[in-house]
Design a protein around this motif. Structure first.
Motif, PDB file in Angstrom:
ATOM      1  N   THR A   1       0.791  -1.047  -0.092  1.00 33.62           N
ATOM      2  CA  THR A   1      -0.168   0.029   0.043  1.00 33.62           C
ATOM      3  C   THR A   1       0.833   1.283   0.124  1.00 33.62           C
ATOM      4  OG1 THR A   1       0.049   0.069   2.495  1.00 33.62           O
ATOM      5  CG2 THR A   1      -1.801  -1.114   1.423  1.00 33.62           C
ATOM      6  N   ARG A   2       0.146   2.181  -0.254  1.00 41.32           N
ATOM      7  CA  ARG A   2       0.824   3.800  -0.053  1.00 41.32           C
ATOM      8  C   ARG A   2      -0.465   4.711   0.639  1.00 41.32           C
ATOM      9  NH1 ARG A   2      -0.614   6.898  -5.136  1.00 41.32           N
ATOM     10  NH2 ARG A   2      -1.946   5.536  -6.449  1.00 41.32           N
ATOM     11  N   THR A   3       0.268   5.546   1.151  1.00 46.86           N
ATOM     12  CA  THR A   3      -0.820   6.565   1.700  1.00 46.86           C
ATOM     13  C   THR A   3      -0.840   7.987   0.577  1.00 46.86           C
ATOM     14  OG1 THR A   3      -0.361   5.928   3.796  1.00 46.86           O
ATOM     15  CG2 THR A   3      -1.258   7.866   3.770  1.00 46.86           C
ATOM     16  N   VAL A   4      -2.172   8.380   0.504  1.00 48.13           N
ATOM     17  CA  VAL A   4      -2.515   9.626  -0.084  1.00 48.13           C
ATOM     18  C   VAL A   4      -3.594  10.586   0.751  1.00 48.13           C
ATOM     19  CG1 VAL A   4      -2.344   8.670  -2.357  1.00 48.13           C
ATOM     20  CG2 VAL A   4      -4.626   8.660  -1.358  1.00 48.13           C
ATOM     21  N   THR A   5      -3.518  11.724   0.578  1.00 45.62           N
ATOM     22  CA  THR A   5      -4.510  12.580   1.178  1.00 45.62           C
ATOM     23  C   THR A   5      -5.401  13.401   0.378  1.00 45.62           C
ATOM     24  OG1 THR A   5      -2.868  14.464   0.942  1.00 45.62           O
ATOM     25  CG2 THR A   5      -2.878  13.011   2.984  1.00 45.62           C
ATOM     26  N   SER A   6      -5.434  12.885  -1.007  1.00 46.39           N
ATOM     27  CA  SER A   6      -6.537  13.587  -1.796  1.00 46.39           C
ATOM     28  C   SER A   6      -7.077  12.473  -3.054  1.00 46.39           C
ATOM     29  CB  SER A   6      -5.867  14.785  -2.566  1.00 46.39           C
ATOM     30  OG  SER A   6      -4.908  14.421  -3.222  1.00 46.39           O
ATOM     31  N   ILE A   7      -7.930  13.035  -3.628  1.00 47.13           N
ATOM     32  CA  ILE A   7      -8.129  12.331  -4.926  1.00 47.13           C
ATOM     33  C   ILE A   7      -8.693  13.294  -5.868  1.00 47.13           C
ATOM     34  CG2 ILE A   7      -9.144  10.150  -3.595  1.00 47.13           C
ATOM     35  CD1 ILE A   7     -11.783  11.117  -4.066  1.00 47.13           C
ATOM     36  N   SER A   8      -8.739  12.499  -7.197  1.00 46.75           N
ATOM     37  CA  SER A   8      -9.320  13.309  -8.099  1.00 46.75           C
ATOM     38  C   SER A   8     -10.637  12.742  -8.805  1.00 46.75           C
ATOM     39  CB  SER A   8      -8.084  13.905  -9.135  1.00 46.75           C
ATOM     40  OG  SER A   8      -7.801  12.446 -10.015  1.00 46.75           O
ATOM     41  N   LEU A   9     -11.625  13.384  -9.184  1.00 46.79           N
ATOM     42  CA  LEU A   9     -12.786  12.891  -9.799  1.00 46.79           C
ATOM     43  C   LEU A   9     -12.963  13.441 -11.267  1.00 46.79           C
ATOM     44  CD1 LEU A   9     -15.429  13.024  -7.102  1.00 46.79           C
ATOM     45  CD2 LEU A   9     -14.261  10.826  -8.004  1.00 46.79           C
ATOM     46  N   GLY A  10     -13.583  12.655 -12.148  1.00 46.70           N
ATOM     47  CA  GLY A  10     -13.865  12.998 -13.373  1.00 46.70           C
ATOM     48  C   GLY A  10     -15.217  12.208 -13.528  1.00 46.70           C
ATOM     49  N   TYR A  11     -16.024  13.088 -14.603  1.00 45.99           N
ATOM     50  CA  TYR A  11     -17.305  12.507 -14.849  1.00 45.99           C
ATOM     51  C   TYR A  11     -17.538  12.210 -16.274  1.00 45.99           C
ATOM     52  CZ  TYR A  11     -17.567  15.100 -10.479  1.00 45.99           C
ATOM     53  OH  TYR A  11     -17.626  15.354  -9.197  1.00 45.99           O
ATOM     54  N   GLN A  12     -18.223  11.092 -16.716  1.00 49.62           N
ATOM     55  CA  GLN A  12     -18.577  10.393 -17.787  1.00 49.62           C
ATOM     56  C   GLN A  12     -19.828  11.087 -18.625  1.00 49.62           C
ATOM     57  OE1 GLN A  12     -17.678   6.352 -18.740  1.00 49.62           O
ATOM     58  NE2 GLN A  12     -17.412   6.199 -16.888  1.00 49.62           N
ATOM     59  N   ASP A  13     -19.726  11.173 -19.761  1.00 49.17           N
ATOM     60  CA  ASP A  13     -21.216  11.508 -20.388  1.00 49.17           C
ATOM     61  C   ASP A  13     -21.930  10.266 -20.675  1.00 49.17           C
ATOM     62  OD1 ASP A  13     -21.019  14.586 -20.503  1.00 49.17           O
ATOM     63  OD2 ASP A  13     -20.054  14.362 -22.489  1.00 49.17           O
ATOM     64  N   ARG A  14     -22.954  10.339 -21.676  1.00 45.82           N
ATOM     65  CA  ARG A  14     -23.709   9.179 -21.845  1.00 45.82           C
ATOM     66  C   ARG A  14     -22.955   7.886 -22.386  1.00 45.82           C
ATOM     67  NH1 ARG A  14     -29.032   7.831 -22.842  1.00 45.82           N
ATOM     68  NH2 ARG A  14     -29.756   9.916 -22.233  1.00 45.82           N
ATOM     69  N   ALA A  15     -22.095   8.124 -23.231  1.00 45.56           N
ATOM     70  CA  ALA A  15     -21.159   7.262 -24.066  1.00 45.56           C
ATOM     71  C   ALA A  15     -20.195   6.646 -23.071  1.00 45.56           C
ATOM     72  CB  ALA A  15     -20.618   7.956 -25.214  1.00 45.56           C
ATOM     73  N   PRO A  16     -20.194   5.274 -22.927  1.00 43.07           N
ATOM     74  CA  PRO A  16     -19.306   4.589 -21.928  1.00 43.07           C
ATOM     75  C   PRO A  16     -17.722   5.182 -22.188  1.00 43.07           C
ATOM     76  CG  PRO A  16     -20.920   3.173 -22.582  1.00 43.07           C
ATOM     77  CD  PRO A  16     -20.815   4.310 -23.356  1.00 43.07           C
ATOM     78  N   GLY A  17     -16.836   5.446 -21.132  1.00 46.01           N
ATOM     79  CA  GLY A  17     -15.459   5.876 -21.725  1.00 46.01           C
ATOM     80  C   GLY A  17     -15.180   7.386 -22.074  1.00 46.01           C
ATOM     81  N   SER A  18     -16.338   8.105 -22.213  1.00 50.29           N
ATOM     82  CA  SER A  18     -16.252   9.448 -22.614  1.00 50.29           C
ATOM     83  C   SER A  18     -15.521  10.245 -21.530  1.00 50.29           C
ATOM     84  CB  SER A  18     -17.645  10.192 -22.997  1.00 50.29           C
ATOM     85  OG  SER A  18     -18.482  10.057 -21.955  1.00 50.29           O
ATOM     86  N   ASN A  19     -14.907  11.503 -22.121  1.00 49.95           N
ATOM     87  CA  ASN A  19     -14.344  12.395 -21.185  1.00 49.95           C
ATOM     88  C   ASN A  19     -12.934  11.891 -20.435  1.00 49.95           C
ATOM     89  OD1 ASN A  19     -16.150  14.286 -22.063  1.00 49.95           O
ATOM     90  ND2 ASN A  19     -17.568  14.205 -20.100  1.00 49.95           N
ATOM     91  N   ARG A  20     -12.504  10.852 -20.753  1.00 43.89           N
ATOM     92  CA  ARG A  20     -11.491   9.938 -20.249  1.00 43.89           C
ATOM     93  C   ARG A  20     -10.422  11.072 -20.114  1.00 43.89           C
ATOM     94  NH1 ARG A  20     -11.125   4.611 -19.059  1.00 43.89           N
ATOM     95  NH2 ARG A  20      -8.902   3.847 -18.412  1.00 43.89           N
ATOM     96  N   ASP A  21     -10.073  11.846 -21.127  1.00 43.93           N
ATOM     97  CA  ASP A  21      -8.847  12.618 -21.107  1.00 43.93           C
ATOM     98  C   ASP A  21      -9.103  14.073 -20.495  1.00 43.93           C
ATOM     99  OD1 ASP A  21      -7.310  10.526 -22.178  1.00 43.93           O
ATOM    100  OD2 ASP A  21      -8.034  11.199 -24.341  1.00 43.93           O
ATOM    101  N   VAL A  22     -10.177  14.482 -20.065  1.00 46.17           N
ATOM    102  CA  VAL A  22     -10.384  15.778 -19.756  1.00 46.17           C
ATOM    103  C   VAL A  22     -10.014  15.654 -18.136  1.00 46.17           C
ATOM    104  CG1 VAL A  22     -12.438  17.244 -18.785  1.00 46.17           C
ATOM    105  CG2 VAL A  22     -12.729  15.892 -20.939  1.00 46.17           C
ATOM    106  N   ALA A  23      -9.353  16.962 -17.964  1.00 47.45           N
ATOM    107  CA  ALA A  23      -8.685  17.153 -16.467  1.00 47.45           C
ATOM    108  C   ALA A  23      -9.904  16.870 -15.584  1.00 47.45           C
ATOM    109  CB  ALA A  23      -8.392  18.494 -16.408  1.00 47.45           C
ATOM    110  N   SER A  24      -9.497  16.107 -14.326  1.00 43.23           N
ATOM    111  CA  SER A  24     -10.346  15.690 -13.353  1.00 43.23           C
ATOM    112  C   SER A  24     -10.184  16.994 -12.187  1.00 43.23           C
ATOM    113  CB  SER A  24     -10.112  14.490 -12.621  1.00 43.23           C
ATOM    114  OG  SER A  24     -10.218  13.447 -13.721  1.00 43.23           O
ATOM    115  N   LEU A  25     -10.937  17.181 -11.178  1.00 41.62           N
ATOM    116  CA  LEU A  25     -11.008  18.129 -10.232  1.00 41.62           C
ATOM    117  C   LEU A  25     -10.318  17.489  -8.748  1.00 41.62           C
ATOM    118  CD1 LEU A  25     -12.182  20.530  -9.015  1.00 41.62           C
ATOM    119  CD2 LEU A  25     -14.156  19.391  -8.181  1.00 41.62           C
TER     120      LEU A  25
END
Length: 235
Positions: free
Chosen positions: A172-196
């Protein structure tokens, strides 16, 4: 006397002939009227007249006509399992994100709660793109199968996704944050869009991340997410 009688007879016959002619004219007039159509073809009817045969009947206000003459309530159409076609996909500007865990869980799972803070509904399609800390590689893979219905949430409503963070015995490794991204209707869409980037809540603090983390699909039913997290054998 004979002349007078002849004259009377002639007058009588004349009267009978006139009466016959008048009767015939009346009959012909009635027959002609019966053969006439009530309204000429292709001409507009008088105000207040009934709807012409073969023309569609206007639907009442608030309904939409369907093929075959039926009526349905107007509004966004929905397809089973496909979500509401008139509802936009959720994005960073629609949601507030909270992270939490479960007591007696030893930090092996993470709950992500998305709340719609706008005045319009939006849909969280498929599963969130989750990365840990400063990771810039591929998001973690999904766990389980997609729910029967997509997660469409109205104002102040919530949707959930759970993360299998680690299992006993993994490196394991330890982290204190995550990033989230959201998809549109098409599966796998927005994969390369910057996450929050999202800092973990004070309740969570930090995560111990294993070598094979997974994320569930979005679901408006928290119990369904918990069942998958704790009863699927992934823990």
């Amino acid at each position: 006397m004979r002349t007078a009688r002849k004259s009377w007879k002639t007058c009588t016959l004349g009267a009978v002939a006139v009466a016959a002619l008048l009767s015939t004219a009346a009959c012909d007039s009635g027959g002609a009227d019966e053969r006439k159509s009530p309204a000429a073809s292709g001409t507009a009817g008088a105000p207040g007249a009934g709807t012409p045969s073969g023309a569609p009947t206007p639907a009442p206000a608030g309904t939409t006509a369907r093929p075959g003459g039926g009526e349905g309530t107007s509004g966004p159409s929905q397809s089973p399992g496909g979500g509401d076609t008139a509802v936009a996909a959720c994005n960073d500007n629609d949601l507030s994100i909270d992270t939490s865990g479960w007591r007696q869980d030893s930090g092996q799972h993470l709950l992500i709660t998305a709340t719609n803070f706008t005045d319009k509904a939006c849909t969280l399609y498929h599963y969130p793109y989750v990365r840990f800390g400063t990771d810039i590689g591929d998001p973690i893979a999904p766990a389980g199968s997609a729910p029967r219905a997509v997660a469409t949430i109205g104002p102040k409503e919530k949707a959930y996704a759970g993360v299998f963070v680690f299992r006993a015995g993994q490196r394991t490794r330890t982290v204190t944050s995550i990033s989230l991204g959201y998809q549109d209707r098409a599966p796998g869409s927005n994969r390369d869009v910057a996450s929050l980037d999202i800092r973990l809540s004070d309740e969570v603090g930090s995560l111990t991340v294993g070598s094979d983390p997974r994320v569930t699909y979005w679901n408006t039913d928290l119990r369904a997410v918990e069942d998958l997290l704790f009863r699927s054998g992934k823990s």
